[in-house]
Design a protein around this motif. Sequence first.
Motif, PDB file in Angstrom:
ATOM      1  N   ASP A  47       0.753  -1.069   0.121  1.00  0.00           N
ATOM      2  CA  ASP A  47      -0.088   0.030  -0.095  1.00  0.00           C
ATOM      3  C   ASP A  47       0.781   1.285  -0.058  1.00  0.00           C
ATOM      4  N   TRP A  96      -1.320 -11.819  -5.342  1.00  0.00           N
ATOM      5  CA  TRP A  96      -2.131 -10.777  -4.631  1.00  0.00           C
ATOM      6  C   TRP A  96      -1.453  -9.742  -4.319  1.00  0.00           C
ATOM      7  N   GLU A  98       0.903  -7.791  -6.154  1.00  0.00           N
ATOM      8  CA  GLU A  98       0.806  -7.255  -7.339  1.00  0.00           C
ATOM      9  C   GLU A  98      -0.401  -6.512  -7.484  1.00  0.00           C
ATOM     10  N   ARG A  99      -1.543  -7.264  -7.299  1.00  0.00           N
ATOM     11  CA  ARG A  99      -2.946  -6.780  -7.429  1.00  0.00           C
ATOM     12  C   ARG A  99      -3.294  -5.764  -6.369  1.00  0.00           C
ATOM     13  N   ARG A 100      -2.394  -5.946  -5.319  1.00  0.00           N
ATOM     14  CA  ARG A 100      -2.832  -4.921  -4.253  1.00  0.00           C
ATOM     15  C   ARG A 100      -2.460  -3.810  -4.654  1.00  0.00           C
ATOM     16  N   ARG A 102      -1.473  -2.361  -7.760  1.00  0.00           N
ATOM     17  CA  ARG A 102      -2.422  -1.880  -8.941  1.00  0.00           C
ATOM     18  C   ARG A 102      -3.680  -1.377  -8.394  1.00  0.00           C
ATOM     19  N   ALA A 103      -4.176  -1.841  -7.486  1.00  0.00           N
ATOM     20  CA  ALA A 103      -5.441  -1.452  -6.805  1.00  0.00           C
ATOM     21  C   ALA A 103      -5.527   0.061  -6.431  1.00  0.00           C
ATOM     22  N   VAL A 104      -4.118   0.165  -5.513  1.00  0.00           N
ATOM     23  CA  VAL A 104      -3.760   1.618  -5.079  1.00  0.00           C
ATOM     24  C   VAL A 104      -3.514   2.459  -6.345  1.00  0.00           C
ATOM     25  N   ALA A 106      -4.258   2.320 -10.009  1.00  0.00           N
ATOM     26  CA  ALA A 106      -5.565   2.621 -10.775  1.00  0.00           C
ATOM     27  C   ALA A 106      -5.833   1.297 -11.365  1.00  0.00           C
ATOM     28  N   THR A 107      -7.092   1.049 -11.408  1.00  0.00           N
ATOM     29  CA  THR A 107      -7.431  -0.249 -12.005  1.00  0.00           C
ATOM     30  C   THR A 107      -6.979  -0.653 -13.441  1.00  0.00           C
ATOM     31  N   ASP A 108      -6.886   0.538 -14.045  1.00  0.00           N
ATOM     32  CA  ASP A 108      -6.609   0.307 -15.805  1.00  0.00           C
ATOM     33  C   ASP A 108      -4.960   0.858 -15.890  1.00  0.00           C
ATOM     34  N   ASP A 109      -4.455   0.956 -14.718  1.00  0.00           N
ATOM     35  CA  ASP A 109      -2.744   1.518 -14.860  1.00  0.00           C
ATOM     36  C   ASP A 109      -1.898   0.369 -15.788  1.00  0.00           C
TER      37      ASP A 109
END
Length: 465
Positions: A47, A96, A98-100, A102-104, A106-109
């Motif tokens: 985060d 998870w 990396e997904r964490r 990317r969620a911080v 932007a979803t389409d970054d």
Amino acid sequence: MLPRTLRGQIIALIVVALAIAQALTLWLFVDQRALAVRSALAIEAADRAGSTARLLEDAPPDLRSEILQAASSSLVRFAIGPTPLVTGETGNAPNWIERRIRAVLATDDPRAVRVDLHTDQPRPPPRAGPGAGQMHGMGQMRAPPGQPPVSTTALDLSIALADGSWLNVTSRFRDPPYQWVWSEALPFALTAGLLAIVLWFALARLTGPLRSLAGAADRLGRGEDVEPIAAAGPEEMRRLALSFNDMQARLDRFVRERTQLLGALGHDLRSPLTALRVRAEMVEEEETRERMIATIEEMREMVEATLAFSRGMATNEPVETVSLAGLIGGLAREFDETGLAVTTGEIDDAELRIRPLSMRRALRNLIENAVRYGGRAAVSARKQGGSVVIRIDDEGPGIEARELERVFEPFVRLETSRSRETGGVGLGLSIARAAVIAHGGGITLENRPEGGLRVTVTLPGERTA
């Protein structure tokens, strides 16, 4: 070492099994605790990395150094460099993380995010390239002085920035040490203590009947009269008690019937022998008459010996507690009055549970045997453990080794110095052994190195429990 009693061993095994289960549970708890701590630290680092990447792109370039310094801590360091710290496309880490990140962001970054999670020994963080912020402070992840190096979990992140540079994040953290506290041992101690107390009283239903059975078997082996055992406890113990009672009844019936048979046989032979003796007295030829009378007398002696043998096997005499010194001393005085050469050695102070008449008859036969064939007898008695050992030594020629066991058989007479001319019909040792075995003991013969024969009688001592 395990306790000696069955109840103690069962309780000890259950408590040990409980301790092993508790240790396994504690080990699993510590492992899960460490995994949870690692996951929490990885989430915090991911985060912070995503937030710092967004902040760096939105802030002026001259503030990047201050942002990196403010975001870094003793466990997480941020630096900007021209090359990524994580060289692989995906690194070695759970998806998870990396997904964490990317969620911080932007979803389409579409920017590249590389993650590497591994376990390693403490090491200085990699140097950043030119223009990168300094990643100092990671060297603090060391083991305390005097202790071996501690393995650490390393989380390396590389996030591509819009200007082509890379935000490199290095995080080092150790598994938190387990702190043993007495409050964790207290529940186990209480559980084990309560379980031991409950089992101690519960197992009495098993060990109580076992103790009763052991005592009854011991008294039966001594030849004492044993009352039938009450069937109590679990089903298996009830069946065992009933089987013991049936065995005892069969043994009593077998011995009683055999004794009655021998006694009836001896009594039935007395009448015809008496009639033969009367008829022999009427023979006029003296030589023939003397031979017939001698033969009839020998037969009568064998019948009397058979009756004595049957009486020696009988178990209707009550069992009494007698003094060992009184038993041996009384026999020695009897032989002294008759002029036989019998001496007594060391006699220990002990008590025996025996049938006095039966045991005196057996010892008398053995001592008379020693005097008859060895000239004199020396008697001693010692305590050995829970038994009493009586030794009768003579000064005779001894017995051949192959005959030491056979002489106990009924009507067996050796053809050497222990022949018929010396007296007896071959039942003395048989009567003695039957009486000793009926008391739960044993009897053996051995030739002494200095000459003569030694008779060893072993009898169980009186139980004090």
